[in-house]
Write a protein that holds these residues in place. Structure first.
Motif, short mmCIF file in Angstrom:
data_model
loop_
_atom_site.label_atom_id
_atom_site.label_comp_id
_atom_site.label_asym_id
_atom_site.label_seq_id
_atom_site.Cartn_x
_atom_site.Cartn_y
_atom_site.Cartn_z
N HIS A 199 -6.33 7.43 22.76
CA HIS A 199 -7.17 7.64 23.95
C HIS A 199 -8.21 6.52 24.09
CE1 HIS A 199 -5.42 11.43 25.01
NE2 HIS A 199 -5.75 12.01 23.86
N ILE A 200 -8.74 6.06 22.97
CA ILE A 200 -9.71 4.96 22.99
C ILE A 200 -9.09 3.70 23.58
CG2 ILE A 200 -11.03 3.37 21.53
CD1 ILE A 200 -11.57 5.78 19.67
N VAL A 201 -7.84 3.40 23.16
CA VAL A 201 -7.15 2.21 23.66
C VAL A 201 -6.91 2.31 25.16
CG1 VAL A 201 -4.98 0.91 23.56
CG2 VAL A 201 -6.08 1.71 21.44
N LEU A 202 -6.44 3.46 25.62
CA LEU A 202 -6.18 3.63 27.05
C LEU A 202 -7.48 3.53 27.86
CD1 LEU A 202 -3.59 6.55 26.93
CD2 LEU A 202 -3.15 4.20 27.64
N GLU A 203 -8.55 4.10 27.34
CA GLU A 203 -9.83 4.04 28.06
C GLU A 203 -10.37 2.62 28.10
OE1 GLU A 203 -12.74 4.97 30.44
OE2 GLU A 203 -11.10 6.34 29.88
N ALA A 204 -10.14 1.85 27.02
CA ALA A 204 -10.59 0.45 26.99
C ALA A 204 -9.87 -0.36 28.06
CB ALA A 204 -10.34 -0.14 25.61
N LEU A 205 -8.58 -0.13 28.23
CA LEU A 205 -7.82 -0.83 29.25
C LEU A 205 -8.32 -0.46 30.66
CD1 LEU A 205 -4.22 -0.51 27.75
CD2 LEU A 205 -5.48 -2.64 28.06
N ARG A 206 -8.55 0.82 30.87
CA ARG A 206 -9.04 1.26 32.19
C ARG A 206 -10.42 0.69 32.48
NH1 ARG A 206 -6.98 6.56 30.17
NH2 ARG A 206 -4.86 6.79 31.00
N SER A 207 -11.29 0.68 31.45
CA SER A 207 -12.65 0.17 31.64
C SER A 207 -12.64 -1.32 31.96
CB SER A 207 -13.48 0.43 30.39
OG SER A 207 -13.63 1.81 30.16
N ALA A 208 -11.59 -2.02 31.50
CA ALA A 208 -11.47 -3.45 31.76
C ALA A 208 -10.85 -3.73 33.13
CB ALA A 208 -10.63 -4.12 30.66
N GLY A 209 -10.55 -2.67 33.87
CA GLY A 209 -10.02 -2.83 35.23
C GLY A 209 -8.51 -2.80 35.33
N PHE A 210 -7.81 -2.49 34.25
CA PHE A 210 -6.36 -2.40 34.27
C PHE A 210 -5.90 -0.99 34.59
CE2 PHE A 210 -7.36 -5.80 31.13
CZ PHE A 210 -6.88 -6.87 31.87
N ARG A 211 -4.64 -0.85 34.99
CA ARG A 211 -4.07 0.46 35.35
C ARG A 211 -2.87 0.77 34.44
NH1 ARG A 211 -3.77 -2.35 39.99
NH2 ARG A 211 -1.60 -1.77 40.35
#
Length: 413
Positions: free
Chosen positions: A395-407
């Motif tokens: 979940h941390i990895v997915l949230e990091a990607l989303r926070s960086a503007g990725f989908r």
């Protein structure tokens, strides 16, 4: 089956004595990991280390040893996806009996080669054991060979029950035994032998027997509810060794009288169990042989005192093992594959890599393409697989990607 027909402790002991020159007395091993999960001591009965790689050689050898000289001369015929085939083939080789085995067209190559290696004639036909059983029956009627059913015969059940006898000798303190169920021959024999042995150990002593089936091939729960064997429609399952559409008539009656509980496990549960066995016990176990461990890990077992879990077989195709390990890692939250649409301009891959590195995810594989459905002309699609440390880290990895503007879009195994 009447009570008078139930196998006795003396029968199991006599069978065990007869099997001693052919089979291995497989060891037991305590599992601290499973003991911690269950809250009771757990020992594993390592039948995956048995000759031919499974318990099936016990029942097959006992059944063939009781054939008359005239029956032996007619030869034997059987149908199996692998383990029963190898058991019959080895037993026939040991006793000098001609054996013909019907196996499905998609049978794993190691099981096919092993069966032929024991000297049996193998006929490949159909896509399941049911087709093979029908053809084996026709072969028996046509050529006079003796049909050796994988589970629906009293001699088979007595032979398999020697496994329960061994477990009770090796760990007399156990109060619960967890066993996988396919047609029912193994658990019927183990239940009868273990309960008889417990009674012999002390007045009023009993053993709680829990059966485990794969959710996608669970004929016993509905059959026990109905009071008689029911034919079901099975779904695909990695536990091909217990993929049976209908319980055997003989084992069903014993299971109805002796087995205390039947639970089911999912495909993910089984994959996680195989992975845990590899990592924590260093044992290679086939999916059908790991369902007892899967049930403990999934919280399906409430043990009454120390428990014994039977790892009934270890015959697994290496390619299937590779797929199951990947699936098990994903099911345990330790492997993540995502699709990420990106603008088609330099530097995007570097940004994704840096984001993953900062989140502590180790990249395993990357695929970068401009082709595919749903991709805009100005976009590319990145598929990246990473190692994670568990569900929380995932979940941390997915949230990091989303926070960086990725989908990121999570790909299912």
């Amino acid at each position: 089956m009447t009570h008078a027909e139930m196998p006795t402790l003396a029968e199991f002991e006599e069978a065990a004595e007869g099997l001693a020159p052919v089979i291995e007395r497989t060891p037991i091993q305590q599992s601290q990991h499973l003991s911690d999960l269950l809250g009771e001591k757990v020992v594993l009965k390592l039948e995956n280390l048995q000759r031919t790689g499974s318990f099936k050689v016990r029942g097959a050898t006992h059944r063939l040893s009781r054939l008359t000289a005239e029956e032996r001369a007619r030869g034997v015929v059987a149908a199996s996806a692998g383990n029963h085939a190898q058991g019959v083939a080895l037993a026939a080789q040991q006793l000098g009996i001609r054996a013909t085995i019907y196996m499905p067209l998609g049978v794993p190559v190691p099981k096919l080669l092993a069966t032929r290696g024991y000297g049996a004639e193998v006929v490949l036909a159909g896509d399941g054991v049911e087709v093979g059983l029908q053809m084996a029956q026709e072969h028996a009627e046509r050529d006079g060979a003796i049909l050796i059913h994988p589970y629906d015969h009293r001699d088979i059940i007595v032979g398999q029950g020697t496994l329960g006898l061994e477990l009770m000798d090796q760990a007399p303190e156990i109060e619960t035994i967890v066993v996988g169920i396919g047609g029912g021959g193994l658990i019927a024999g183990v239940a009868a032998a273990a309960k008889a042995k417990a009674r012999a150990q002390g007045e009023g002593r009993d053993v709680h027997i829990i059966g485990v089936q794969a959710e996608n091939a669970a004929a016993y729960p509905v059959s026990l509810e109905a009071g008689h064997p029911m034919t079901i429609t099975v779904e695909p399952t990695i536990a091909d060794g217990i993929k049976v559409v209908r319980p055997g008539d003989v084992p069903f009656e014993m299971i109805r009288d002796l087995v205390d509980e039947v639970v089911t496990v999912s495909e993910d549960d089984i994959a996680r169990a195989l992975l845990a066995l590899l990592e924590r016990t260093k044992h290679v176990v086939e999916p059908a042989g790991a369902v007892g461990v899967a049930a403990i890990m999934a919280g399906k077992i409430r043990a009454k005192g120390p428990a014994g879990v039977i790892l009934s077989g270890g015959n697994i195709d290496p390619l299937l093992m590779q797929r199951i390990v990947a699936h098990g890692l994903a099911a345990a939250g330790r492997y993540l594959t995502v699709l990420i649409p990106l603008p088609d301009r330099p530097g995007q891959l570097v940004q994704v890599s840096e984001t993953l590195a900062q989140a502590g995810a180790n990249v395993i594989e990357v695929m970068h393409t401009r082709h595919g459905q749903g991709i805009q002309i100005s976009e590319v699609m990145l598929q990246v697989s990473v190692e994670t440390r568990g569900e929380e880290h995932r979940h941390i990895v997915l949230e990091a990607l989303r926070s960086a503007g990725f989908r990121p879009q999570v790909m299912q195994d």
